[in-house]
Design an enzyme around this catalytic site. Structure first.
Site, PDB file in Angstrom:
ATOM      1  N   ASP A  99       0.847  -1.192   0.000  1.00  0.00           N
ATOM      2  CA  ASP A  99       0.000   0.000   0.000  1.00  0.00           C
ATOM      3  C   ASP A  99       0.880   1.240   0.000  1.00  0.00           C
ATOM      4  O   ASP A  99       1.507   1.576   1.009  1.00  0.00           O
ATOM      5  CB  ASP A  99      -0.905  -0.021   1.222  1.00  0.00           C
ATOM      6  CG  ASP A  99      -1.856   1.157   1.241  1.00  0.00           C
ATOM      7  OD1 ASP A  99      -2.775   1.196   0.413  1.00  0.00           O
ATOM      8  OD2 ASP A  99      -1.668   2.050   2.095  1.00  0.00           O
ATOM      9  N   TYR A 143       3.417   9.488   0.896  1.00  0.00           N
ATOM     10  CA  TYR A 143       4.299   8.795   1.832  1.00  0.00           C
ATOM     11  C   TYR A 143       5.766   9.137   1.586  1.00  0.00           C
ATOM     12  O   TYR A 143       6.609   8.903   2.458  1.00  0.00           O
ATOM     13  CB  TYR A 143       4.101   7.280   1.750  1.00  0.00           C
ATOM     14  CG  TYR A 143       2.703   6.811   2.064  1.00  0.00           C
ATOM     15  CD1 TYR A 143       1.748   7.662   2.623  1.00  0.00           C
ATOM     16  CD2 TYR A 143       2.308   5.505   1.790  1.00  0.00           C
ATOM     17  CE1 TYR A 143       0.468   7.237   2.893  1.00  0.00           C
ATOM     18  CE2 TYR A 143       1.024   5.062   2.076  1.00  0.00           C
ATOM     19  CZ  TYR A 143       0.106   5.931   2.612  1.00  0.00           C
ATOM     20  OH  TYR A 143      -1.167   5.494   2.888  1.00  0.00           O
ATOM     21  N   LYS A 197      -1.878   6.110  -4.596  1.00  0.00           N
ATOM     22  CA  LYS A 197      -2.985   7.035  -4.348  1.00  0.00           C
ATOM     23  C   LYS A 197      -2.715   8.406  -4.968  1.00  0.00           C
ATOM     24  O   LYS A 197      -1.575   8.863  -5.024  1.00  0.00           O
ATOM     25  CB  LYS A 197      -3.210   7.191  -2.836  1.00  0.00           C
ATOM     26  CG  LYS A 197      -3.431   5.865  -2.129  1.00  0.00           C
ATOM     27  CD  LYS A 197      -3.624   6.054  -0.633  1.00  0.00           C
ATOM     28  CE  LYS A 197      -3.571   4.724   0.072  1.00  0.00           C
ATOM     29  NZ  LYS A 197      -2.187   4.184   0.107  1.00  0.00           N
ATOM     30  N   HIS A 222      -6.907   9.605  -2.650  1.00  0.00           N
ATOM     31  CA  HIS A 222      -6.431   9.508  -1.271  1.00  0.00           C
ATOM     32  C   HIS A 222      -7.398  10.130  -0.260  1.00  0.00           C
ATOM     33  O   HIS A 222      -7.653   9.552   0.796  1.00  0.00           O
ATOM     34  CB  HIS A 222      -5.056  10.174  -1.151  1.00  0.00           C
ATOM     35  CG  HIS A 222      -4.218   9.631  -0.044  1.00  0.00           C
ATOM     36  ND1 HIS A 222      -2.839   9.627  -0.075  1.00  0.00           N
ATOM     37  CD2 HIS A 222      -4.551   9.069   1.145  1.00  0.00           C
ATOM     38  CE1 HIS A 222      -2.371   9.075   1.032  1.00  0.00           C
ATOM     39  NE2 HIS A 222      -3.389   8.749   1.792  1.00  0.00           N
ATOM     40  N   ASN A 232     -10.663   6.947   2.619  1.00  0.00           N
ATOM     41  CA  ASN A 232     -10.788   8.043   3.589  1.00  0.00           C
ATOM     42  C   ASN A 232     -12.036   8.897   3.363  1.00  0.00           C
ATOM     43  O   ASN A 232     -12.061  10.067   3.766  1.00  0.00           O
ATOM     44  CB  ASN A 232      -9.540   8.944   3.574  1.00  0.00           C
ATOM     45  CG  ASN A 232      -8.298   8.220   4.049  1.00  0.00           C
ATOM     46  OD1 ASN A 232      -8.336   7.516   5.054  1.00  0.00           O
ATOM     47  ND2 ASN A 232      -7.207   8.370   3.326  1.00  0.00           N
TER      48      ASN A 232
END
Length: 207
Positions: A78, A83, A112, A145, A204
């Protein structure tokens, strides 16, 4: 996480947890190798229900973590632009493939779309940037995301752009952009026939 009502074949199945803790669990490799999967309706692809989340994994240890995870039996990774370690994830994936631990077809890689790239003209370039960093021709799953759009930040200005528009401003703020989610989703759909992603979805949406 709960998806919207299944009005479109490309929504993900209920029960998907897109963010996993970045911890390698001490479990036998046979346990992970025989991991349960979910069948995505649109593509019929088999997605492992447990994956290694790369959020907050330091860049200097990311590649080793990916290789160790593959040795332990993990196949789902993931990832995300935000990130900040997709290049290192890609290095780990390439090393594992080169060592004969796994093939690309045996892996499931998720990435994402960050909030600053919600405008339709920025969606595919953002995905291509992630693919370049990961060293992949396609991802198995491309997610939106967060359900909000932020002011665009060009790659050459800052990547990943993170939350605040100008971190050097006297009062750094999050600046939103008037981009409808439907427009972003329509642009994400273009990744499918382009061969850049096998599946698309959201995450999310309840936060």
């Amino acid at each position: 996480w709960r998806p919207p009502p299944p009005a479109d074949d490309q929504w993900l199945p209920a029960g998907l947890v897109p963010h996993m803790l970045a911890i390698l669990l001490a479990v036998p490799s046979t346990s992970c190798s025989a991991m349960q999967t979910l069948t995505l309706r649109s593509s019929k692809d088999q997605m492992p229900v447990v994956g290694l989340g790369l959020w907050k994994v330091p860049r200097e240890t990311t590649a080793d973590a990916v290789v160790d995870a593959i040795k332990a039996g993990y196949r789902h990774f993931d990832c995300a632009c935000d990130y900040g370690n997709e290049a290192e994830v890609g290095a780990g994936l390439r090393r594992a493939i080169a060592e004969g631990l796994v093939t690309r077809e045996q892996l499931w890689v998720t990435t994402k779309l960050w909030n600053t790239y919600h405008a339709p003209e920025h969606v595919l370039p953002a995905l291509r940037r992630s693919l370049s960093d990961l060293g992949l021709e396609y991802v198995d799953l491309f997610l939106m995301h967060f359900p909000l759009a932020q002011r665009f930040v060009p790659f050459e200005v800052r990547y990943p752009p993170e939350w605040v528009y100008d971190p050097d401003a006297p009062t750094p703020t999050v600046e939103l952009a008037p981009v409808p989610l439907a427009s972003t989703w329509a642009a994400m759909e273009e990744a499918l026939p382009a061969g850049l992603a096998r599946n698309i979805g959201v995450c999310n949406f309840n936060t």
